[in-house]
Write a protein that holds these residues in place. Sequence first.
Motif, PDB file in Angstrom:
ATOM      1  N   ALA A 156       0.634  -1.639  -0.226  1.00 59.61           N
ATOM      2  CA  ALA A 156      -0.265   0.174  -0.276  1.00 59.61           C
ATOM      3  C   ALA A 156       0.945   1.010   0.011  1.00 59.61           C
ATOM      4  CB  ALA A 156      -0.505  -0.224   0.910  1.00 59.61           C
ATOM      5  N   LEU A 157       2.136   1.017   0.804  1.00 61.82           N
ATOM      6  CA  LEU A 157       2.828   2.441   0.831  1.00 61.82           C
ATOM      7  C   LEU A 157       3.452   2.860  -0.420  1.00 61.82           C
ATOM      8  CD1 LEU A 157       4.464   4.580   2.572  1.00 61.82           C
ATOM      9  CD2 LEU A 157       5.935   3.208   2.644  1.00 61.82           C
ATOM     10  N   TYR A 158       3.532   1.727  -1.222  1.00 58.46           N
ATOM     11  CA  TYR A 158       4.763   1.887  -2.600  1.00 58.46           C
ATOM     12  C   TYR A 158       3.471   2.247  -3.564  1.00 58.46           C
ATOM     13  CZ  TYR A 158       9.067  -0.277   0.391  1.00 58.46           C
ATOM     14  OH  TYR A 158       9.680  -1.130   0.862  1.00 58.46           O
ATOM     15  N   PHE A 159       2.563   1.754  -3.541  1.00 59.69           N
ATOM     16  CA  PHE A 159       1.103   1.559  -4.748  1.00 59.69           C
ATOM     17  C   PHE A 159       0.664   3.459  -4.106  1.00 59.69           C
ATOM     18  CE2 PHE A 159      -0.296  -2.272  -5.431  1.00 59.69           C
ATOM     19  CZ  PHE A 159       0.067  -2.329  -7.083  1.00 59.69           C
ATOM     20  N   LYS A 160       0.713   4.336  -3.103  1.00 57.66           N
ATOM     21  CA  LYS A 160       0.468   5.084  -2.608  1.00 57.66           C
ATOM     22  C   LYS A 160       1.946   6.364  -3.093  1.00 57.66           C
ATOM     23  CE  LYS A 160      -2.118   7.960   0.825  1.00 57.66           C
ATOM     24  NZ  LYS A 160      -1.892   8.339   2.422  1.00 57.66           N
ATOM     25  N   HIS A 161       2.989   6.182  -2.984  1.00 62.83           N
ATOM     26  CA  HIS A 161       3.735   6.995  -2.731  1.00 62.83           C
ATOM     27  C   HIS A 161       5.327   6.265  -3.676  1.00 62.83           C
ATOM     28  CE1 HIS A 161       1.910   9.080   0.218  1.00 62.83           C
ATOM     29  NE2 HIS A 161       2.425   8.148   0.865  1.00 62.83           N
ATOM     30  N   PRO A 162       4.890   5.655  -4.858  1.00 60.18           N
ATOM     31  CA  PRO A 162       5.327   4.627  -5.658  1.00 60.18           C
ATOM     32  C   PRO A 162       7.029   5.726  -5.990  1.00 60.18           C
ATOM     33  CG  PRO A 162       4.664   6.199  -6.738  1.00 60.18           C
ATOM     34  CD  PRO A 162       4.101   6.445  -5.763  1.00 60.18           C
ATOM     35  N   PHE A 163       7.678   6.557  -5.773  1.00 63.17           N
ATOM     36  CA  PHE A 163       9.018   7.341  -5.641  1.00 63.17           C
ATOM     37  C   PHE A 163       9.657   6.821  -4.124  1.00 63.17           C
ATOM     38  CE2 PHE A 163       6.204  10.171  -4.289  1.00 63.17           C
ATOM     39  CZ  PHE A 163       6.381  11.225  -2.995  1.00 63.17           C
ATOM     40  N   ILE A 164       8.962   6.326  -2.311  1.00 56.68           N
ATOM     41  CA  ILE A 164       9.601   6.401  -1.660  1.00 56.68           C
ATOM     42  C   ILE A 164      11.247   5.762  -1.549  1.00 56.68           C
ATOM     43  CG2 ILE A 164       8.512   4.924  -1.111  1.00 56.68           C
ATOM     44  CD1 ILE A 164       8.652   8.259   0.761  1.00 56.68           C
ATOM     45  N   ASN A 165      10.728   5.596  -2.140  1.00 58.53           N
ATOM     46  CA  ASN A 165      12.193   4.363  -2.030  1.00 58.53           C
ATOM     47  C   ASN A 165      12.902   4.562  -2.482  1.00 58.53           C
ATOM     48  OD1 ASN A 165      12.215   2.078  -0.364  1.00 58.53           O
ATOM     49  ND2 ASN A 165      11.011   0.323  -1.716  1.00 58.53           N
ATOM     50  N   ARG A 166      13.436   5.184  -3.661  1.00 61.42           N
ATOM     51  CA  ARG A 166      14.550   6.250  -4.495  1.00 61.42           C
ATOM     52  C   ARG A 166      14.448   7.155  -3.505  1.00 61.42           C
ATOM     53  NH1 ARG A 166      11.677   6.556  -9.826  1.00 61.42           N
ATOM     54  NH2 ARG A 166       9.956   6.553  -8.728  1.00 61.42           N
ATOM     55  N   LEU A 167      13.645   8.136  -3.335  1.00 62.89           N
ATOM     56  CA  LEU A 167      14.449   9.061  -2.601  1.00 62.89           C
ATOM     57  C   LEU A 167      14.548   8.712  -1.918  1.00 62.89           C
ATOM     58  CD1 LEU A 167      13.608  12.052  -2.255  1.00 62.89           C
ATOM     59  CD2 LEU A 167      11.430  11.786  -1.882  1.00 62.89           C
ATOM     60  N   ILE A 168      14.469   7.599  -0.571  1.00 66.57           N
ATOM     61  CA  ILE A 168      15.097   7.460   0.800  1.00 66.57           C
ATOM     62  C   ILE A 168      16.706   7.485   0.274  1.00 66.57           C
ATOM     63  CG2 ILE A 168      15.122   6.433   2.673  1.00 66.57           C
ATOM     64  CD1 ILE A 168      12.732   5.781   2.255  1.00 66.57           C
ATOM     65  N   LEU A 169      16.339   6.135  -0.254  1.00 67.77           N
ATOM     66  CA  LEU A 169      18.569   5.996  -0.991  1.00 67.77           C
ATOM     67  C   LEU A 169      18.801   7.351  -1.190  1.00 67.77           C
ATOM     68  CD1 LEU A 169      17.358   2.571  -2.980  1.00 67.77           C
ATOM     69  CD2 LEU A 169      18.680   3.095  -0.875  1.00 67.77           C
ATOM     70  N   LYS A 170      18.086   8.159  -2.823  1.00 66.90           N
ATOM     71  CA  LYS A 170      19.077   9.712  -2.906  1.00 66.90           C
ATOM     72  C   LYS A 170      19.554  10.315  -2.280  1.00 66.90           C
ATOM     73  CE  LYS A 170      17.502  13.576  -5.495  1.00 66.90           C
ATOM     74  NZ  LYS A 170      18.885  13.505  -6.608  1.00 66.90           N
ATOM     75  N   MET A 171      18.530   9.732  -1.252  1.00 67.32           N
ATOM     76  CA  MET A 171      18.573  11.551   0.131  1.00 67.32           C
ATOM     77  C   MET A 171      20.086  10.619   1.114  1.00 67.32           C
ATOM     78  SD  MET A 171      15.493  13.267   0.818  1.00 67.32           S
ATOM     79  CE  MET A 171      16.443  14.713   1.627  1.00 67.32           C
ATOM     80  N   ALA A 172      20.300   9.154   1.315  1.00 67.62           N
ATOM     81  CA  ALA A 172      21.038   8.990   1.831  1.00 67.62           C
ATOM     82  C   ALA A 172      22.189   8.763   1.499  1.00 67.62           C
ATOM     83  CB  ALA A 172      20.613   7.423   2.364  1.00 67.62           C
ATOM     84  N   LYS A 173      22.519   8.683  -0.147  1.00 68.46           N
ATOM     85  CA  LYS A 173      23.820   8.601  -1.855  1.00 68.46           C
ATOM     86  C   LYS A 173      23.846   9.879  -0.838  1.00 68.46           C
ATOM     87  CE  LYS A 173      25.393   7.607  -5.432  1.00 68.46           C
ATOM     88  NZ  LYS A 173      24.602   7.102  -7.364  1.00 68.46           N
ATOM     89  N   GLU A 174      23.587  11.285  -1.288  1.00 64.68           N
ATOM     90  CA  GLU A 174      23.969  12.500  -1.101  1.00 64.68           C
ATOM     91  C   GLU A 174      24.339  13.093  -0.298  1.00 64.68           C
ATOM     92  OE1 GLU A 174      20.933  14.763  -2.852  1.00 64.68           O
ATOM     93  OE2 GLU A 174      21.574  13.526  -5.365  1.00 64.68           O
ATOM     94  N   ALA A 175      24.386  12.672   1.135  1.00 69.22           N
ATOM     95  CA  ALA A 175      24.278  12.891   2.525  1.00 69.22           C
ATOM     96  C   ALA A 175      25.842  12.173   2.925  1.00 69.22           C
ATOM     97  CB  ALA A 175      23.759  12.847   3.508  1.00 69.22           C
ATOM     98  N   THR A 176      26.248  13.254   3.624  1.00 74.29           N
ATOM     99  CA  THR A 176      27.350  12.712   4.180  1.00 74.29           C
ATOM    100  C   THR A 176      27.444  12.714   6.230  1.00 74.29           C
ATOM    101  OG1 THR A 176      28.807  14.628   4.347  1.00 74.29           O
ATOM    102  CG2 THR A 176      29.431  13.688   2.147  1.00 74.29           C
ATOM    103  N   GLY A 177      28.760  12.004   6.243  1.00 75.36           N
ATOM    104  CA  GLY A 177      28.450  11.907   7.747  1.00 75.36           C
ATOM    105  C   GLY A 177      27.380  11.924   8.620  1.00 75.36           C
ATOM    106  N   GLU A 178      27.143  12.462   9.351  1.00 76.85           N
ATOM    107  CA  GLU A 178      26.115  12.914  10.606  1.00 76.85           C
ATOM    108  C   GLU A 178      24.336  12.800   9.726  1.00 76.85           C
ATOM    109  OE1 GLU A 178      23.638  12.535  13.987  1.00 76.85           O
ATOM    110  OE2 GLU A 178      26.187  12.278  13.511  1.00 76.85           O
ATOM    111  N   GLU A 179      24.631  13.691   8.853  1.00 78.79           N
ATOM    112  CA  GLU A 179      23.321  13.275   7.688  1.00 78.79           C
ATOM    113  C   GLU A 179      22.757  12.712   7.542  1.00 78.79           C
ATOM    114  OE1 GLU A 179      20.647  16.201   4.431  1.00 78.79           O
ATOM    115  OE2 GLU A 179      22.924  15.850   4.355  1.00 78.79           O
ATOM    116  N   GLN A 180      24.082  11.256   6.988  1.00 78.94           N
ATOM    117  CA  GLN A 180      24.010   9.960   6.535  1.00 78.94           C
ATOM    118  C   GLN A 180      22.498   9.149   7.210  1.00 78.94           C
ATOM    119  OE1 GLN A 180      27.077   7.726   4.423  1.00 78.94           O
ATOM    120  NE2 GLN A 180      25.874   7.979   2.784  1.00 78.94           N
TER     121      GLN A 180
END
Length: 214
Positions: A104-128
């Motif tokens: 249900a989560l992925y149907f409602k927000h199909p971008f969610i996995n990609r967005l989390i991983l994108k933000m984690a990948k672009e973050a560094t150190g404490e933010e990641q």
Amino acid sequence: MPDLAPDGGGPESRKRISPREVLIDATGALMRERDQLEIPLIDVAERAGVNVALVKYYFGNKRGLLRALLERDLDVALVQLQSLVSSEMSPADKMRIHLAGLVALYFKHPFINRLILKMAKEATGEEQREITDRFLRPMVNAHHKIFEEGVRLGEFRSLNPFLFYINAVGACDQIISLRLLVALVFGIDDISEDLKRRYTRHTIDFLMNGILLP
């Protein structure tokens, strides 16, 4: 202003949400429609019907806006998941509800996995680390607790919980991530509510049959 209120609300619904919420709604809506994460802020502001300067006012920058989108879409789901883990239900029932919730989560927000991983990948150190601890680790830990409880109580096979988690997330997200294939090969341009229900049942049965003991 476009109709961005939850559940298709009309003008009266829109009056009850702030420009901040409208910007978050617009971002999520455009990501769903375009099936991409890179949405220009000018497009977000145009969809929201507000000045683009409000992004800086409310969120600081685009990354802050994306972080707010993640918080809105995941915080409630994570609270519900923690409640499920601590409930008195059997591990098998917990796992079925958890898997249905993932679909249900992925149907409602199909971008969610990609967005989390994108933000984690672009973050560094404490933010990641903070993104991981806030959005990724709670889901994994809850899944593992349900699985390990099922093994301990003799309901589930003693499988590798890491591998099962990867299988589960992939299966729950698959029809969403392969929307283009579904359209081109199977001729299904729009995933109907009936197909969503059938896919949810199929995915739960498929995964549960792999872990339930006879």
